[in-house]
Design an enzyme around this catalytic site. Structure first.
Site, PDB file in Angstrom:
ATOM      1  N   HIS A 117       0.844  -1.193   0.000  1.00 42.85           N
ATOM      2  CA  HIS A 117       0.000   0.000   0.000  1.00 42.85           C
ATOM      3  C   HIS A 117       0.876   1.238   0.000  1.00 42.85           C
ATOM      4  O   HIS A 117       1.950   1.289   0.590  1.00 42.85           O
ATOM      5  CB  HIS A 117      -1.030   0.000   1.136  1.00 42.85           C
ATOM      6  CG  HIS A 117      -0.503   0.105   2.527  1.00 42.85           C
ATOM      7  ND1 HIS A 117       0.011   1.260   3.055  1.00 42.85           N
ATOM      8  CD2 HIS A 117      -0.458  -0.815   3.534  1.00 42.85           C
ATOM      9  CE1 HIS A 117       0.363   1.069   4.312  1.00 42.85           C
ATOM     10  NE2 HIS A 117       0.102  -0.196   4.631  1.00 42.85           N
ATOM     11  N   GLU A 119       0.691   5.590   0.343  1.00 38.05           N
ATOM     12  CA  GLU A 119      -0.142   6.609   0.976  1.00 38.05           C
ATOM     13  C   GLU A 119       0.111   7.988   0.378  1.00 38.05           C
ATOM     14  O   GLU A 119       1.122   8.212  -0.297  1.00 38.05           O
ATOM     15  CB  GLU A 119       0.116   6.623   2.480  1.00 38.05           C
ATOM     16  CG  GLU A 119       1.528   7.029   2.839  1.00 38.05           C
ATOM     17  CD  GLU A 119       1.953   6.547   4.214  1.00 38.05           C
ATOM     18  OE1 GLU A 119       2.552   7.352   4.948  1.00 38.05           O
ATOM     19  OE2 GLU A 119       1.706   5.363   4.550  1.00 38.05           O
ATOM     20  N   CYS A 127       3.037   7.598  11.371  1.00 41.98           N
ATOM     21  CA  CYS A 127       1.976   6.625  11.604  1.00 41.98           C
ATOM     22  C   CYS A 127       0.616   7.264  11.391  1.00 41.98           C
ATOM     23  O   CYS A 127       0.365   8.390  11.822  1.00 41.98           O
ATOM     24  CB  CYS A 127       2.100   6.078  13.020  1.00 41.98           C
ATOM     25  SG  CYS A 127       0.680   5.114  13.564  1.00 41.98           S
ATOM     26  N   ARG A 164      -3.726   4.195  -0.198  1.00 45.01           N
ATOM     27  CA  ARG A 164      -4.130   4.685   1.120  1.00 45.01           C
ATOM     28  C   ARG A 164      -4.202   6.210   1.129  1.00 45.01           C
ATOM     29  O   ARG A 164      -3.323   6.892   0.598  1.00 45.01           O
ATOM     30  CB  ARG A 164      -3.115   4.209   2.160  1.00 45.01           C
ATOM     31  CG  ARG A 164      -3.189   4.928   3.502  1.00 45.01           C
ATOM     32  CD  ARG A 164      -2.209   4.338   4.487  1.00 45.01           C
ATOM     33  NE  ARG A 164      -1.776   5.310   5.487  1.00 45.01           N
ATOM     34  CZ  ARG A 164      -0.961   5.053   6.498  1.00 45.01           C
ATOM     35  NH1 ARG A 164      -0.483   3.822   6.647  1.00 45.01           N
ATOM     36  NH2 ARG A 164      -0.600   5.990   7.345  1.00 45.01           N
TER      37      ARG A 164
END
Length: 320
Positions: A117, A119, A127, A164
């Protein structure tokens, strides 16, 4: 374990088959090859390489964009080489712009993982359940997914690309923006949409209704805990539990260290006695010494077995 026993079918193809057969597919998180092997031994058909777990276990550092592409791919390669089940890996932001994303996809494919994934955070990322995140402008974020999808299609169309978005909890973000981005990323070629950090069940339900494609869910941090039945009703196709094994390890090691510190070295003897009664209590067998002896019997001269005669310690089983 692997060591000559890998599956003949590509991990990417096997992961896609699992995603079709299991709704939702539950994938626990590992942080290194050892934890991946334990999860595989417990019966899970796929594992997830946690970015947080990689940064903390490999570097002793928080998930704040400090791990490099080389370090992330190294950990992914070790994990994928240790297990027979498919591995999904956290590829963070792709380690740069859309051009860097091309190399990131190539490197994770070479490492043997089945999917990643990516982001839309601004680098250095952090995080997805820690405050202070920022996301890229829409167009740049979309172009990075387009670059990843084009690379996937050129090298292995079965490689699973998960897009993401951190827009829900980022500075100036909203659930509306996150859902818009999730749909845009699917249009750009992503296989699954991953809205990070929904704050409650109502938000998860809305994501399920409004995202026009398969949904990837991260059950950790601020996000609600859901049963498999709940996830199925909400349209979640795959759920990761990324940091649970790491938290269990931290607690267990801390409790053991405290026991040694408070009670002395015989606390290790008590642990050893408990460990031998545990389903995982055959450490040398789990590690693979029986497989080593099996390979020796198959590929080394017969006299190679003489080294076992009259020796002390764990005796690997000689099968056959």
């Amino acid at each position: 374990m692997r060591l000559g026993t890998a599956e003949s079918q590509r991990p990417t193809t096997r992961l896609r088959a699992l995603m079709q057969a299991n709704k939702p597919l539950i994938v626990p998180g590992c942080y290194n090859a050892l934890s991946a092997r334990v999860l595989e031994h417990a019966g899970f058909p796929a594992v997830y390489m946690s970015g947080y777990g990689t940064s903390l276990s490999l570097l002793g550092l928080p998930d704040a964009g400090l791990a490099t592409l080389t370090e992330m791919v190294f950990n992914a390669k070790c994990i994928a080489g240790a297990v027979r089940v498919p591995v999904i890996a956290d590829a963070d932001t792709g380690h740069g712009n859309a051009i860097n994303v091309v190399r990131t996809v190539e490197e994770f494919l070479r490492a043997g993982v089945a999917g990643i994934h990516l982001e839309d955070q601004v680098a250095p990322k952090r995080c997805g359940h820690v405050a202070g995140r920022e996301v890229l402008q829409r167009e740049e974020a979309i172009q990075k997914i387009r670059a990843a999808a084009a690379t996937r299609d050129a090298l292995d169309p079965d490689f699973v690309l998960i897009a993401r978005t951190d827009a829900r909890g980022a500075h100036g973000g909203s659930l509306e923006e996150a859902i818009w981005r999730a749909n845009a990323f699917l249009d750009a070629g992503a296989d699954m949409a991953f809205v990070e950090g929904p704050a409650n069940v109502e938000e998860v339900s809305r994501i399920g209704r409004e995202v026009k494609g398969p949904i990837f869910y991260n059950m950790t941090g601020i996000s609600p805990r859901l049963s498999e039945a709940d996830m199925g009703r909400m349209g979640i196709g795959l759920c990761i539990l990324p940091g649970a094994a790491m938290r269990a390890t931290i607690m267990a090691v801390h409790d053991f260290a405290t026991s040694i510190h408070e009670h002395g070295t015989m606390a290790e003897a008590a642990l050893d006695a408990r460990f031998k009664q545990h389903p995982m209590g055959n450490l040398h067998g789990f590690a693979g010494f029986d497989r080593i002896r099996e390979l020796e019997a198959e590929f080394l001269p017969a006299e190679a077995a003489e080294k076992y005669e009259g020796t002390l310690g764990h005796m690997p089983e000689a099968k056959g």
